[in-house]
Design an enzyme around this catalytic site. Structure first.
Site, PDB file in Angstrom:
ATOM      1  N   LYS A  13       0.842  -1.209   0.000  1.00  0.00           N
ATOM      2  CA  LYS A  13       0.000   0.000   0.000  1.00  0.00           C
ATOM      3  C   LYS A  13       0.871   1.251   0.000  1.00  0.00           C
ATOM      4  O   LYS A  13       0.660   2.171  -0.778  1.00  0.00           O
ATOM      5  CB  LYS A  13      -0.906   0.050   1.247  1.00  0.00           C
ATOM      6  CG  LYS A  13      -1.851  -1.106   1.392  1.00  0.00           C
ATOM      7  CD  LYS A  13      -2.730  -0.938   2.642  1.00  0.00           C
ATOM      8  CE  LYS A  13      -1.946  -0.988   3.954  1.00  0.00           C
ATOM      9  NZ  LYS A  13      -1.272  -2.261   4.211  1.00  0.00           N
ATOM     10  N   ARG A  88      -9.550   1.391   8.257  1.00  0.00           N
ATOM     11  CA  ARG A  88      -9.094   0.049   8.582  1.00  0.00           C
ATOM     12  C   ARG A  88     -10.140  -0.745   9.334  1.00  0.00           C
ATOM     13  O   ARG A  88      -9.904  -1.896   9.674  1.00  0.00           O
ATOM     14  CB  ARG A  88      -7.891   0.210   9.501  1.00  0.00           C
ATOM     15  CG  ARG A  88      -6.664  -0.451   9.027  1.00  0.00           C
ATOM     16  CD  ARG A  88      -5.643  -0.184  10.096  1.00  0.00           C
ATOM     17  NE  ARG A  88      -4.531  -1.024   9.920  1.00  0.00           N
ATOM     18  CZ  ARG A  88      -3.444  -0.691   9.244  1.00  0.00           C
ATOM     19  NH1 ARG A  88      -3.355   0.486   8.665  1.00  0.00           N
ATOM     20  NH2 ARG A  88      -2.465  -1.538   9.155  1.00  0.00           N
ATOM     21  N   ARG A 127      11.872  -5.763   4.867  1.00  0.00           N
ATOM     22  CA  ARG A 127      11.586  -4.326   4.747  1.00  0.00           C
ATOM     23  C   ARG A 127      12.523  -3.513   5.643  1.00  0.00           C
ATOM     24  O   ARG A 127      12.798  -3.875   6.777  1.00  0.00           O
ATOM     25  CB  ARG A 127      10.148  -4.025   5.129  1.00  0.00           C
ATOM     26  CG  ARG A 127       9.921  -2.511   5.189  1.00  0.00           C
ATOM     27  CD  ARG A 127       8.493  -2.117   5.204  1.00  0.00           C
ATOM     28  NE  ARG A 127       7.768  -2.689   6.317  1.00  0.00           N
ATOM     29  CZ  ARG A 127       6.445  -2.598   6.437  1.00  0.00           C
ATOM     30  NH1 ARG A 127       5.741  -1.975   5.506  1.00  0.00           N
ATOM     31  NH2 ARG A 127       5.848  -3.122   7.464  1.00  0.00           N
ATOM     32  N   ARG A 160      11.251  -2.028  11.205  1.00  0.00           N
ATOM     33  CA  ARG A 160      10.151  -1.589  12.064  1.00  0.00           C
ATOM     34  C   ARG A 160       9.942  -2.571  13.204  1.00  0.00           C
ATOM     35  O   ARG A 160      10.031  -3.772  13.025  1.00  0.00           O
ATOM     36  CB  ARG A 160       8.865  -1.465  11.230  1.00  0.00           C
ATOM     37  CG  ARG A 160       8.567  -0.036  10.839  1.00  0.00           C
ATOM     38  CD  ARG A 160       7.510   0.043   9.796  1.00  0.00           C
ATOM     39  NE  ARG A 160       6.261  -0.597  10.178  1.00  0.00           N
ATOM     40  CZ  ARG A 160       5.153  -0.551   9.436  1.00  0.00           C
ATOM     41  NH1 ARG A 160       5.160   0.100   8.289  1.00  0.00           N
ATOM     42  NH2 ARG A 160       4.049  -1.142   9.828  1.00  0.00           N
ATOM     43  N   ARG A 171      -0.730  -9.172  13.052  1.00  0.00           N
ATOM     44  CA  ARG A 171      -1.266  -8.113  12.192  1.00  0.00           C
ATOM     45  C   ARG A 171      -2.110  -8.718  11.074  1.00  0.00           C
ATOM     46  O   ARG A 171      -3.137  -8.167  10.704  1.00  0.00           O
ATOM     47  CB  ARG A 171      -0.120  -7.276  11.608  1.00  0.00           C
ATOM     48  CG  ARG A 171       0.500  -6.352  12.654  1.00  0.00           C
ATOM     49  CD  ARG A 171       1.862  -5.858  12.233  1.00  0.00           C
ATOM     50  NE  ARG A 171       1.841  -5.058  11.025  1.00  0.00           N
ATOM     51  CZ  ARG A 171       2.919  -4.776  10.313  1.00  0.00           C
ATOM     52  NH1 ARG A 171       4.103  -5.242  10.698  1.00  0.00           N
ATOM     53  NH2 ARG A 171       2.826  -4.033   9.237  1.00  0.00           N
TER      54      ARG A 171
HETATM   55  P1  AP5 Z   1       4.955  -1.588   1.906  1.00  0.00           P
HETATM   56  O1  AP5 Z   1       4.673  -0.735   0.726  1.00  0.00           O
HETATM   57  O2  AP5 Z   1       5.713  -1.025   3.026  1.00  0.00           O
HETATM   58  O3  AP5 Z   1       3.593  -2.295   2.403  1.00  0.00           O
HETATM   59  P2  AP5 Z   1       2.367  -1.716   3.207  1.00  0.00           P
HETATM   60  O4  AP5 Z   1       1.148  -2.338   2.600  1.00  0.00           O
HETATM   61  O5  AP5 Z   1       2.425  -0.236   3.292  1.00  0.00           O
HETATM   62  O6  AP5 Z   1       2.652  -2.429   4.593  1.00  0.00           O
HETATM   63  P3  AP5 Z   1       2.561  -1.849   6.073  1.00  0.00           P
HETATM   64  O7  AP5 Z   1       3.282  -2.834   6.929  1.00  0.00           O
HETATM   65  O8  AP5 Z   1       3.003  -0.446   6.123  1.00  0.00           O
HETATM   66  O9  AP5 Z   1       1.074  -1.976   6.308  1.00  0.00           O
HETATM   67  P4  AP5 Z   1       0.385  -1.964   7.647  1.00  0.00           P
HETATM   68  O10 AP5 Z   1      -0.985  -1.793   7.135  1.00  0.00           O
HETATM   69  O11 AP5 Z   1       0.569  -3.133   8.502  1.00  0.00           O
HETATM   70  O12 AP5 Z   1       1.141  -0.811   8.456  1.00  0.00           O
HETATM   71  P5  AP5 Z   1       0.723   0.670   8.803  1.00  0.00           P
HETATM   72  O13 AP5 Z   1       1.942   1.478   8.887  1.00  0.00           O
HETATM   73  O14 AP5 Z   1      -0.390   1.110   7.952  1.00  0.00           O
HETATM   74  O15 AP5 Z   1       5.694  -2.915   1.358  1.00  0.00           O
HETATM   75  C1  AP5 Z   1       6.141  -3.910   2.256  1.00  0.00           C
HETATM   76  C2  AP5 Z   1       7.528  -4.427   1.812  1.00  0.00           C
HETATM   77  O16 AP5 Z   1       7.412  -5.123   0.582  1.00  0.00           O
HETATM   78  C3  AP5 Z   1       8.547  -3.319   1.564  1.00  0.00           C
HETATM   79  O17 AP5 Z   1       9.820  -3.751   1.966  1.00  0.00           O
HETATM   80  C4  AP5 Z   1       8.491  -3.099   0.051  1.00  0.00           C
HETATM   81  O18 AP5 Z   1       9.715  -2.601  -0.454  1.00  0.00           O
HETATM   82  C5  AP5 Z   1       8.178  -4.490  -0.462  1.00  0.00           C
HETATM   83  N1  AP5 Z   1       7.313  -4.492  -1.639  1.00  0.00           N
HETATM   84  C6  AP5 Z   1       6.280  -3.638  -1.927  1.00  0.00           C
HETATM   85  N2  AP5 Z   1       5.711  -3.957  -3.113  1.00  0.00           N
HETATM   86  C7  AP5 Z   1       6.380  -5.062  -3.567  1.00  0.00           C
HETATM   87  C8  AP5 Z   1       6.277  -5.877  -4.755  1.00  0.00           C
HETATM   88  N3  AP5 Z   1       5.331  -5.632  -5.693  1.00  0.00           N
HETATM   89  N4  AP5 Z   1       7.116  -6.922  -4.875  1.00  0.00           N
HETATM   90  C9  AP5 Z   1       8.067  -7.170  -3.930  1.00  0.00           C
HETATM   91  N5  AP5 Z   1       8.229  -6.432  -2.796  1.00  0.00           N
HETATM   92  C10 AP5 Z   1       7.404  -5.378  -2.625  1.00  0.00           C
HETATM   93  O19 AP5 Z   1       0.137   0.451  10.287  1.00  0.00           O
HETATM   94  C11 AP5 Z   1       0.955   0.049  11.354  1.00  0.00           C
HETATM   95  C12 AP5 Z   1       0.153  -0.005  12.627  1.00  0.00           C
HETATM   96  O20 AP5 Z   1      -0.377   1.294  12.933  1.00  0.00           O
HETATM   97  C13 AP5 Z   1      -1.075  -0.915  12.590  1.00  0.00           C
HETATM   98  O21 AP5 Z   1      -0.738  -2.249  12.889  1.00  0.00           O
HETATM   99  C14 AP5 Z   1      -1.947  -0.266  13.668  1.00  0.00           C
HETATM  100  O22 AP5 Z   1      -1.520  -0.624  14.957  1.00  0.00           O
HETATM  101  C15 AP5 Z   1      -1.673   1.219  13.481  1.00  0.00           C
HETATM  102  N6  AP5 Z   1      -2.631   1.864  12.566  1.00  0.00           N
HETATM  103  C16 AP5 Z   1      -2.330   2.454  11.373  1.00  0.00           C
HETATM  104  N7  AP5 Z   1      -3.437   2.935  10.793  1.00  0.00           N
HETATM  105  C17 AP5 Z   1      -4.470   2.636  11.621  1.00  0.00           C
HETATM  106  C18 AP5 Z   1      -5.876   2.839  11.552  1.00  0.00           C
HETATM  107  N8  AP5 Z   1      -6.454   3.468  10.499  1.00  0.00           N
HETATM  108  N9  AP5 Z   1      -6.634   2.402  12.579  1.00  0.00           N
HETATM  109  C19 AP5 Z   1      -6.082   1.771  13.638  1.00  0.00           C
HETATM  110  N10 AP5 Z   1      -4.766   1.534  13.761  1.00  0.00           N
HETATM  111  C20 AP5 Z   1      -3.961   1.954  12.760  1.00  0.00           C
HETATM  112 MG    MG Z   2       2.763   1.136   4.907  1.00  0.00          MG
END
Ligand code: AP5
Ligand code: MG
Ligand code: ZN
Length: 214
Positions: A13, A88, A127, A160, A171
């Site tokens: 994402k 989410r 990552r 992270r 997660r």
């Molecule tokens: P990346 O692009 O970083 O993936 P992502 O989908 O952004 O993954 P996140 O881990 O950031 O998602 P998340 O939803 O768990 O975390 P968030 O920060 O939102 O890609 C991942 C890896 O793969 C990278 O190394 C990249 O280089 C590689 N990659 C990407 N595309 C690829 C491809 N096509 N092929 C190969 N490799 C690839 O949330 C974290 C925490 O915050 C949550 O757990 C929660 O506690 C809290 N939080 C955040 N938002 C909310 C909300 N709205 N409500 C409640 N809690 C929340």
């Molecule tokens: Mg992300």
């Protein structure tokens, strides 16, 4: 243009949202990045969010909604935004729908970046993130030019806290229970588009551009 990115943790994402934001000149708004920035600065919000994030749990809706509704007031949102990691939960999605409706506005697309669970753990373990500018790398799929250093700003790259395998599994189960229902929610409004997130990241982006420009 107003876009919501859906997908499991690690689906890509953030990677895709940054590319969309750069191409269309709209802000990339990641609630996860905002929580991590707050944590880094030691704010009260950051401390509260950390309790949940480190366990792989969602931060309570009330905290998240306050933060995002405040972010929408920023001038840079005038031409739209790409939301990453928000909404989410169904209550968050409903709050977004209502907030847009109140301004006679609507979302353009919810884009689901589809990646099966099997691929996720491998992606997360590789990552690396820059906590200064938010850039994201992968040690195999998207390596920085200099090992351990951010290409964009030169800062140290870190793993992270919530990318440890046990936390990633948590997660994923939280995702299936609380976030995956949003796919049907947006299908119901005829906003949902899906892309195959297992492809090379540039190919995923091509598919997204086709959706946005069709
Ligand atoms: P990346 O692009 O970083 O993936 P992502 O989908 O952004 O993954 P996140 O881990 O950031 O998602 P998340 O939803 O768990 O975390 P968030 O920060 O939102 O890609 C991942 C890896 O793969 C990278 O190394 C990249 O280089 C590689 N990659 C990407 N595309 C690829 C491809 N096509 N092929 C190969 N490799 C690839 O949330 C974290 C925490 O915050 C949550 O757990 C929660 O506690 C809290 N939080 C955040 N938002 C909310 C909300 N709205 N409500 C409640 N809690 C929340
Ligand atoms: Mg992300
Ligand atoms: Zn950086």
């Amino acid at each position: 243009m107003k876009i919501v990115m859906l997908g499991a943790p690690g689906a890509g994402k953030g990677t895709q949202a940054k590319m969309i934001a750069a191409k269309y000149g709209i802000p990339h708004i990641s609630t996860g990045d905002i929580f991590r920035a707050n944590l880094k600065e030691g704010t009260e919000l950051g401390m509260k969010a950390k309790e949940y994030m480190d366990k792989g749990l969602l931060v309570p809706d009330s905290l998240t909604l306050e933060l995002i509704m405040d972010r929408f007031k920023n001038d840079d949102c005038a031409n739209g935004y790409v939301l990453d990691g928000f909404p989410r939960t169904i209550p968050q999605a409903e709050a977004l729908t209502e907030a847009l409706k109140a301004n006679n506005d609507d979302l353009d697309y919810a884009i689901d970046v589809d990646v099966p669970d099997e691929n996720i753990v491998r992606r997360m373990s590789g990552r690396r993130a820059c906590l200064s500018c938010g850039a994201t790398y992968h040690i195999v799929y998207n390596a920085p030019k200099t090992e351990g250093k951010c290409d964009a700003c030169g800062s140290e790259l870190v793993q992270r806290e919530d990318d440890k395998p046990e936390t990633v599994l948590n997660r994923l189960s939280v995702y299936h229970a609380q976030t995956q229902p949003l796919i049907d929610y947006y299908k119901g409004f005829d906003k949902l588009k899906s892309v195959d997130g297992t492809q090379d990241m540039n190919k995923v982006f091509e598919d997204i551009v086709k959706i946005l420009e069709n």
